[in-house]
Design an enzyme around this catalytic site. Structure first.
Site, PDB file in Angstrom:
ATOM      1  N   LYS A 124       0.782  -1.093   0.062  1.00 12.91           N
ATOM      2  CA  LYS A 124      -0.053   0.048   0.151  1.00 12.91           C
ATOM      3  C   LYS A 124       0.926   1.313   0.050  1.00 12.91           C
ATOM      4  O   LYS A 124       0.237   2.241  -0.597  1.00 12.91           O
ATOM      5  CB  LYS A 124      -1.177   0.021   1.084  1.00 12.91           C
ATOM      6  CG  LYS A 124      -1.904  -0.864   1.078  1.00 12.91           C
ATOM      7  CD  LYS A 124      -3.255  -0.729   2.132  1.00 12.91           C
ATOM      8  CE  LYS A 124      -4.293  -1.480   1.762  1.00 12.91           C
ATOM      9  NZ  LYS A 124      -5.373  -1.684   2.919  1.00 12.91           N
ATOM     10  N   LYS A 171      -5.719 -12.402  -7.393  1.00 10.43           N
ATOM     11  CA  LYS A 171      -6.916 -12.389  -6.763  1.00 10.43           C
ATOM     12  C   LYS A 171      -7.892 -11.388  -7.134  1.00 10.43           C
ATOM     13  O   LYS A 171      -7.575 -10.361  -7.611  1.00 10.43           O
ATOM     14  CB  LYS A 171      -6.560 -11.744  -5.238  1.00 10.43           C
ATOM     15  CG  LYS A 171      -7.743 -12.399  -4.007  1.00 10.43           C
ATOM     16  CD  LYS A 171      -7.182 -12.313  -2.778  1.00 10.43           C
ATOM     17  CE  LYS A 171      -8.100 -11.282  -1.888  1.00 10.43           C
ATOM     18  NZ  LYS A 171      -7.893 -11.447  -0.495  1.00 10.43           N
ATOM     19  N   LYS A 181     -11.121  -5.192  -6.469  1.00  9.60           N
ATOM     20  CA  LYS A 181     -12.245  -4.096  -6.812  1.00  9.60           C
ATOM     21  C   LYS A 181     -11.299  -3.122  -7.593  1.00  9.60           C
ATOM     22  O   LYS A 181     -11.657  -2.291  -8.693  1.00  9.60           O
ATOM     23  CB  LYS A 181     -12.708  -3.426  -5.788  1.00  9.60           C
ATOM     24  CG  LYS A 181     -11.834  -2.939  -4.805  1.00  9.60           C
ATOM     25  CD  LYS A 181     -12.486  -1.911  -3.802  1.00  9.60           C
ATOM     26  CE  LYS A 181     -11.387  -1.230  -3.004  1.00  9.60           C
ATOM     27  NZ  LYS A 181     -10.500  -2.470  -2.328  1.00  9.60           N
TER      28      LYS A 181
END
Ligand code: TRP
Length: 326
Positions: free
Chosen positions: A108, A190, A193
């Site tokens: 992140k 995976k 979104k």
């Protein structure tokens, strides 16, 4: 049993098949707590109105997915102040080096290089607080959260070593089937979104869902038949595992069903099965979302029940570490 999902995006098939779908049936065996992790979500900048809307939508969708608020404690993380309070305390028992090793932080931080804030770094201490407040036996999570649950175990053990048995040391629980729904257009990552073309959202319109399935990446192998072989045919294996999860069929049965069919026939059939499976969920979620008074009563009583359990642990911690009782 306890778990949380961040209201950072709309819930998708990966959240549902990998997590929420399996939670409903647990209520008979376990005392279950599920929450919207809104305090975690703000470690990345959010549009306030969207965050608020998604938090409520997520709650409506949890219920529509079969989490009965009478049998499960459903709440919003920020409504139970004990999370933030224990989060601070656990920061003081979590090492800089440990936090620096978290792969989610590294990912992140790279992705949001302009906002590498303190909360993003100490995110795992807050997650440890979420968990340890409720003394759960099991914490169902996806593979990507295993490292955080392991850190939680280490922090709990460190704390217990100093102060005696305060926290129950939890186990991560990673369900076998449906645990890893992969992106439809990049079956090596995976479903997420952040790659919307490969992601099927629970509230999405049937025609959009069908378009995504028709465009799903299958495999460039020459045999072009529906056979379960995750190593060599990851795209087909992913579609099979989705189909199996929504129909309850085994891989052998699915192979037999599509024997002689090409991928061109297989993909829309998977799309159709998913659409039919999601239809009642979508309709129920919309109905619940329109009933603001009901939703409010659910999250209010959820926060009350959760606070009762959480505050018991928090009081014990305050006492152990030498804070004056309130
Ligand atoms: N970090 C989790 C995720 O991003 C969400 C989460 C927050 C969570 N607190 C939790 C999951 C406690 C399980 C238990 O998916």
């Amino acid at each position: 049993m306890l778990s949380g999902i961040q209201p950072s995006g709309d819930l998708h098939l990966g959240n549902y098949l990998g997590a929420i779908k399996n939670w409903g049936s647990r209520a008979e065996e376990f005392d279950c707590y599920y929450f919207m992790a809104d305090l975690h979500t703000i470690t990345v900048r959010q549009v306030p109105a969207d965050l608020r809307r998604r938090t409520l939508e997520q709650l409506a969708q949890y219920i529509a997915c079969g989490l009965d608020p009478e049998k499960n404690t459903l709440f919003i993380q920020s409504h139970v102040p004990a999370h933030a309070e224990l989060g601070w305390i656990l920061n003081c028992y979590t090492m800089f080096g440990e936090l620096s090793r978290m792969t989610q932080f590294k990912d992140k931080a790279a992705k949001h290089a302009d906002n590498v804030n303190g909360g993003l770094f100490t995110y795992p201490s807050l997650m440890a607080a979420d968990i340890l407040l409720y003394q759960p036996d099991l914490v169902p999570v996806g593979h990507d959260q295993k490292q955080h649950v392991e850190l939680t175990r280490n922090v709990a053990q460190r704390f217990n070593h100093i102060y005696g048995d305060v926290f129950k040391v939890p186990e991560p629980y990673i369900p076998e089937t449906g645990a890893r729904v992969m992106s439809l257009n990049a079956p090596d990552s995976k479903m997420s979104k952040s790659m919307p073309e490969g992601c099927v959202f629970l509230m999405e319109k049937p025609e959009d869902i069908q378009r995504k399935f028709k465009r799903a990446i299958t495999d460039s192998d020459t045999e072009r038949c529906v056979r379960y072989d995750p190593e060599h045919k990851p795209g087909v294996a992913n579609l099979m595992s989705i189909y199996s999860a929504v129909t309850g069929e085994s891989y052998e049965r699915i192979e037999a069903e599509f024997d002689g069919c090409g991928y061109g026939q297989f993909k829309p059939r998977v799309g159709e099965a998913v659409i039919e499976h999601l239809r009642p969920i979508r309709e129920e979620a919309s109905r619940i979302l329109a009933d603001k008074a009901y939703l409010e009563s659910v999250y209010k009583s959820g926060a009350e029940k959760a606070s009762y359990t959480a505050n018991k642990t928090l009081r014990k911690v305050y006492k152990k570490i030498g804070l004056v009782a309130r």
